[in-house]
Design a protein around this motif. Structure first.
Motif, PDB file in Angstrom:
ATOM      1  N   ILE A 136       0.838  -1.208   0.000  1.00  0.00           N
ATOM      2  CA  ILE A 136       0.000   0.000   0.000  1.00  0.00           C
ATOM      3  C   ILE A 136       0.868   1.250   0.000  1.00  0.00           C
ATOM      4  CG2 ILE A 136      -1.632   1.357   1.364  1.00  0.00           C
ATOM      5  CD1 ILE A 136      -2.825  -1.340   2.315  1.00  0.00           C
ATOM      6  N   GLU A 137       1.859   1.296   0.872  1.00  0.00           N
ATOM      7  CA  GLU A 137       2.713   2.480   0.981  1.00  0.00           C
ATOM      8  C   GLU A 137       3.543   2.682  -0.281  1.00  0.00           C
ATOM      9  OE1 GLU A 137       2.687   4.894   3.263  1.00  0.00           O
ATOM     10  OE2 GLU A 137       0.922   3.785   3.960  1.00  0.00           O
ATOM     11  N   TYR A 138       4.026   1.588  -0.847  1.00  0.00           N
ATOM     12  CA  TYR A 138       4.833   1.715  -2.066  1.00  0.00           C
ATOM     13  C   TYR A 138       3.997   2.314  -3.194  1.00  0.00           C
ATOM     14  CZ  TYR A 138       7.976   0.730  -5.918  1.00  0.00           C
ATOM     15  OH  TYR A 138       8.796   0.871  -7.014  1.00  0.00           O
ATOM     16  N   TYR A 139       2.785   1.831  -3.331  1.00  0.00           N
ATOM     17  CA  TYR A 139       1.936   2.360  -4.400  1.00  0.00           C
ATOM     18  C   TYR A 139       1.620   3.836  -4.179  1.00  0.00           C
ATOM     19  CZ  TYR A 139      -1.777   3.208  -7.663  1.00  0.00           C
ATOM     20  OH  TYR A 139      -2.538   3.767  -8.674  1.00  0.00           O
ATOM     21  N   LYS A 140       1.387   4.229  -2.932  1.00  0.00           N
ATOM     22  CA  LYS A 140       1.103   5.637  -2.657  1.00  0.00           C
ATOM     23  C   LYS A 140       2.250   6.528  -3.117  1.00  0.00           C
ATOM     24  CE  LYS A 140      -1.993   5.074   1.326  1.00  0.00           C
ATOM     25  NZ  LYS A 140      -2.128   5.265   2.808  1.00  0.00           N
ATOM     26  N   GLU A 141       3.475   6.047  -2.954  1.00  0.00           N
ATOM     27  CA  GLU A 141       4.652   6.842  -3.290  1.00  0.00           C
ATOM     28  C   GLU A 141       5.070   6.693  -4.749  1.00  0.00           C
ATOM     29  OE1 GLU A 141       7.865   6.018  -0.643  1.00  0.00           O
ATOM     30  OE2 GLU A 141       6.674   6.339   1.169  1.00  0.00           O
ATOM     31  N   ASN A 142       4.779   5.542  -5.354  1.00  0.00           N
ATOM     32  CA  ASN A 142       5.331   5.250  -6.682  1.00  0.00           C
ATOM     33  C   ASN A 142       4.274   4.903  -7.727  1.00  0.00           C
ATOM     34  OD1 ASN A 142       8.421   5.039  -6.009  1.00  0.00           O
ATOM     35  ND2 ASN A 142       7.367   3.886  -4.402  1.00  0.00           N
ATOM     36  N   GLY A 143       3.004   5.066  -7.386  1.00  0.00           N
ATOM     37  CA  GLY A 143       1.947   4.723  -8.323  1.00  0.00           C
ATOM     38  C   GLY A 143       1.221   5.927  -8.882  1.00  0.00           C
ATOM     39  N   GLN A 144       1.900   7.086  -8.891  1.00  0.00           N
ATOM     40  CA  GLN A 144       1.260   8.305  -9.380  1.00  0.00           C
ATOM     41  C   GLN A 144       1.897   8.734 -10.705  1.00  0.00           C
ATOM     42  OE1 GLN A 144      -1.304   9.020  -7.425  1.00  0.00           O
ATOM     43  NE2 GLN A 144      -0.528   7.368  -6.107  1.00  0.00           N
ATOM     44  N   MET A 145       1.123   9.424 -11.520  1.00  0.00           N
ATOM     45  CA  MET A 145       1.630   9.918 -12.793  1.00  0.00           C
ATOM     46  C   MET A 145       2.398  11.218 -12.600  1.00  0.00           C
ATOM     47  SD  MET A 145      -1.141   9.346 -15.818  1.00  0.00           S
ATOM     48  CE  MET A 145      -1.808   7.723 -16.188  1.00  0.00           C
ATOM     49  N   SER A 146       3.606  11.275 -13.133  1.00  0.00           N
ATOM     50  CA  SER A 146       4.383  12.507 -13.112  1.00  0.00           C
ATOM     51  C   SER A 146       3.841  13.466 -14.163  1.00  0.00           C
ATOM     52  CB  SER A 146       5.852  12.209 -13.400  1.00  0.00           C
ATOM     53  OG  SER A 146       6.006  11.754 -14.737  1.00  0.00           O
ATOM     54  N   ASP A 147       4.216  14.722 -14.054  1.00  0.00           N
ATOM     55  CA  ASP A 147       3.800  15.701 -15.059  1.00  0.00           C
ATOM     56  C   ASP A 147       4.365  15.342 -16.430  1.00  0.00           C
ATOM     57  OD1 ASP A 147       2.379  17.139 -13.193  1.00  0.00           O
ATOM     58  OD2 ASP A 147       4.011  18.537 -12.757  1.00  0.00           O
ATOM     59  N   LYS A 148       5.598  14.805 -16.460  1.00  0.00           N
ATOM     60  CA  LYS A 148       6.194  14.415 -17.739  1.00  0.00           C
ATOM     61  C   LYS A 148       5.388  13.306 -18.404  1.00  0.00           C
ATOM     62  CE  LYS A 148      11.055  15.658 -16.940  1.00  0.00           C
ATOM     63  NZ  LYS A 148      12.437  15.135 -16.850  1.00  0.00           N
ATOM     64  N   LEU A 149       4.969  12.321 -17.603  1.00  0.00           N
ATOM     65  CA  LEU A 149       4.171  11.229 -18.173  1.00  0.00           C
ATOM     66  C   LEU A 149       2.822  11.746 -18.648  1.00  0.00           C
ATOM     67  CD1 LEU A 149       3.595   8.320 -18.865  1.00  0.00           C
ATOM     68  CD2 LEU A 149       3.022   7.894 -16.456  1.00  0.00           C
TER      69      LEU A 149
END
Length: 567
Positions: A526-539
C-alpha cells in the motif's frame, strides 16, 4: 474490419456501422416502456435523469475489430458447439452486468446513442479507462465492492459477520428482512440464469466427441450447480487436444475492489491455431530452470512450478462479461487456483488476432509519437507477442504461498494482490524473454527489440487508468524504470531506451515484487503504491501527446455467429 472506400472520415463511418451491427444483433436490449433513468446500482436507487451529453470522442477511442476465424477445418459438431458456447457466453455477459452494475436496462433509458454505446463498452455508467469516473448524470462513484456486497456495508460490519463463507469467491452478501448481512452462494443467487446455462451445457456435452472436452464440460456443469470449481479446473488443464476451447465461469476478482475476493462471470470462445501452438510447446519444460534463475533471494523462488501446463495460440471469436469490459484481454493464464498451480501448473492461451489488433491500431501509432526514430525499428509484433506470451507464463513463477506464515500470496495481499501480481507477470515475462533470447530459444527478435517494445507498451497500458490492476501495475513499472534510468527523453521529448540501465532496472523491480509477494506484506504494498503509483507531469504530457494524435486506447469487438458464418 470493414473495408471502406470513398468516405472522408472512415473511422467515424466504421463506428456507425459498429453501432448498427450491435443493435441488429441485440446487444442493445429491445426498447421497453420508456422508463426514466432508474437503475438499482447495488441497492442504491437513483433519481431519473436522462443522459444528454454526447460521448462520441470517448467511443472513438475504441477501434472496431471483427472477431472471426477460418472454421473450415472444424467438424459439423464442432461448429454447432461454437454456437452453443456463444449462447452460454451471452448469459455470462448478462450475469456480469448484474454483478458489476445491476439492471442493464440502463441502455434503454439513454436517448443519446454515443452515451449508450459508451455504457455498453463499460458495462455501466463508469469510464473503466478513465479511473471509473461516472459519465451518466445521476451516478456518483462506483461502489468498491460492485454488486457483490450491499453498497452501505462497512468493512467493520463484514469482519463481524460470523459466516466462514463470506470470503468465498463464489458468494454474494445481501441483507435479510431485518437488515442483517447474509451470505448467498452464486448457484442460488443467479439460479435462473445458471439453470439455462446448465441446459445448454447438457446440449454441448451430448454433441462433443472429444473425450477431454466432454470431461471438462461435465465437470464444469457440476461446478455451476455446486460452486466447487476445482474438479473442472483440473479437467480443463487436461483439455489439450481440442480444436476449440471454451473458458467460462466466475473467474477473475478484478471487479471486487473492496476485498479482491469475489469472482466475476466471463467467457471466451476460442479456435486453436495448431501450427502456432506447436511452436510454443517446447517452452513449458524450461519453467523449473527459469524459476531458479529469477533475480531474487532463493527463499522467494523455492517452489517448483508445475510442468503439466501448456502454451497455445488461438483466435478469439467471442468475448463476454468481465474480459469484454473496458480494456480487452489478449492472453489468458488460468486457472487461478493455487492448488491447481502446484499440481499441474496453468494453461496459457495467446489470443493472437486480438493481440495483433492492439499492436497495429495502438502500439505502432504510439511508438511513432513517443519514440526516438533510431529505435522505431525495434518495435516489432514478434517482440510484443513474446512479451505478452511470457507475461502469462510468469504468473506461474515466483511463489504462491508466503514464507511468513500468512497463507497464500493472494490472501495475504488482499485488494493489493491483483496489481502486484500483474506487475510480477509483466516484469518476469520480460526477464524470461531476455533469457530465452540469450539461450538461443527465441531467434526472431533481439534483446533490444524486447525492451524497446516493452517500454513503449507501458505507455499503451498506463492509459487504462488507476481503476485497472494492469494500469496500476504498469504505472509502478514505468516509474521504477524511469527512476533507475532505463530510458530518457531527447531534446524533442522522444524516448531513448538505455539498454544497460533498463536491464538493471528490470532485475531490481523483479526482486522487489517477489519480496513483497513472498512476505505477503500488504502494508508495504500500500505504501509503495502511494509513493510510486502516481503519474508525473512528464508522463501526463506524454499521454496528452498520444491523446492529441487520436490514437485509440483499446479495441471494441464486432462479434457473434454472423461473423463466423454460423447464421
Amino acid at each position: 474490419m470493414y473495408k471502406l472506400i470513398f468516405f472522408v472520415n472512415l473511422r467515424k463511418y466504421n463506428l456507425l456501422l459498429n453501432l448498427i451491427f450491435h443493435q441488429m444483433n441485440k446487444h442493445f436490449i429491445s426498447v421497453t416502456a420508456f422508463v426514466a433513468l432508474l437503475c438499482i446500482s447495488c441497492n442504491n436507487k437513483q433519481e431519473p435523469i436522462e443522459a444528454t451529453n454526447p460521448l462520441q470522442q470517448k467511443v472513438e477511442e475504441f477501434a472496431s475489430f471483427e472477431l472471426t476465424s477460418d472454421i473450415s477445418h472444424l467438424s459439423a459438431n464442432e461448429k454447432q458447439l461454437l454456437g452453443i458456447f456463444i449462447d452460454i457466453a451471452q448469459i455470462m455477459d448478462d450475469l456480469f452486468w448484474q454483478q458489476s452494475f445491476g439492471d442493464k436496462n440502463i441502455l434503454d433509458t439513454i436517448s443519446d446513442e454515443w452515451t449508450k454505446r459508451f455504457a455498453y463498452i463499460n458495462y455501466g455508467p463508469w469510464d473503466r479507462l478513465g479511473n471509473m469516473a461516472p459519465f451518466v448524470q445521476g451516478y456518483s462513484d462506483k461502489p468498491a465492492g460492485a454488486c457483490f456486497y450491499p453498497a452501505d456495508m462497512t468493512k467493520e460490519e463484514f469482519e463481524q459477520l460470523a459466516d466462514e463463507n463470506k470470503s468465498s469467491q463464489y458468494t454474494v452478501l445481501t441483507r435479510d428482512n431485518e437488515g442483517n448481512l447474509q451470505v448467498v452462494w452464486y448457484k442460488d443467487y443467479y439460479k435462473t440464469q445458471l439453470d439455462k446455462v446448465c441446459e445448454l451445457m447438457e446440449q454441448a456435452i451430448n454433441l462433443t466427441d472429444n473425450a477431454e472436452m466432454k470431461k471438462y464440460l461435465e465437470t464444469r456443469l457440476q461446478a455451476f450447480k455446486t460452486d466447487d470449481y476445482l474438479a473442472s479446473d483440473m479437467a480443463w488443464m487436461d483439455m489439450k487436444n481440442s480444436n476449440i476451447d471454451f473458458v467460462v465461469g466466475p473467474i477473475e476478482n478484478y471487479e471486487d475492489k473492496l476485498f479482491g475476493k469475489k469472482t466475476a462471470y466471463e467467457a471466451f470462445v476460442l479456435i486453436k491455431d495448431l501450427e502456432g501452438s506447436k511452436n510454443l510447446s517446447k517452452f513449458i519444460s524450461m519453467l523449473p530452470s527459469l524459476q531458479k534463475e529469477l533475480p531474487c533471494e532463493a527463499k522467494y523462488k523455492q517452489e517448483v512450478p508445475g510442468t503439466s501446463s501448456d502454451l497455445n495460440v488461438y483466435d478469439a471469436v467471442y468475448y463476454a462479461g468481465d474480459c469484454n469490459s473496458g480494456s480487452k484481454t489478449i492472453a489468458i493464464n488460468l486457472p487461478n487456483d493455487e492448488r491447481v498451480h502446484l499440481q499441474k501448473g496453468t494453461r496459457r492461451l495467446q489470443l493472437k488476432n486480438a493481440m495483433k489488433a492492439k499492436f497495429d491500431k495502438i502500439l505502432i501509432p504510439i511508438s511513432n509519437v513517443v519514440l526516438n526514430e533510431q529505435q522505431l525499428d525495434n518495435v516489432k509484433f514478434d517482440a510484443f507477442f513474446w512479451n505478452v506470451t511470457f507475461h502469462e507464463v510468469a504468473h506461474g513463477l515466483g511463489i504462491k504461498n508466503t514464507i511468513t506464515g500468512k497463507g497464500t500470496v493472494r490472501g495475504a495481499l488482499g485488494e493489493q494482490y491483483s496489481a502486484w501480481e500483474e506487475a510480477k507477470a509483466d516484469i518476469l515475462g520480460l526477464f524470461m524473454v531476455q533469457k530465452l533470447i540469450e539461450k538461443g530459444e527465441i531467434t526472431n527478435i533481439s534483446v533490444e527489440d524486447a525492451y524497446v517494445t516493452f517500454i513503449t507498451g507501458l505507455l499503451r497500458s498506463v492509459r487504462f487508468g488507476t481503476s485497472s490492476a494492469h494500469g496500476n501495475a504498469n504505472l509502478m513499472c514505468f516509474n521504477s524504470f524511469e527512476k533507475n534510468g532505463a530510458f530518457y527523453r531527447d531534446d524533442n521529448g522522444k524516448y531513448i531506451i538505455d539498454m544497460s540501465k533498463a536491464q538493471q532496472a528490470m532485475e531490481q523491480w523483479a526482486a522487489l515484487i517477489l519480496q513483497v509477494e513472498g512476505n505477503g506484506d500488504i502494508d508495504y504494498a500500500i505504501e509503495y503504491y502511494k509513493e510510486n503509483g502516481q503519474m508525473s507531469d512528464k508522463l501526463k504530457n506524454d499521454l496528452e501527446k498520444i491523446a492529441n494524435a487520436n490514437i485509440p486506447r483499446d479495441i471494441d469487438f464486432i462479434q457473434g455467429k454472423k461473423s463466423l458464418g454460423l447464421e
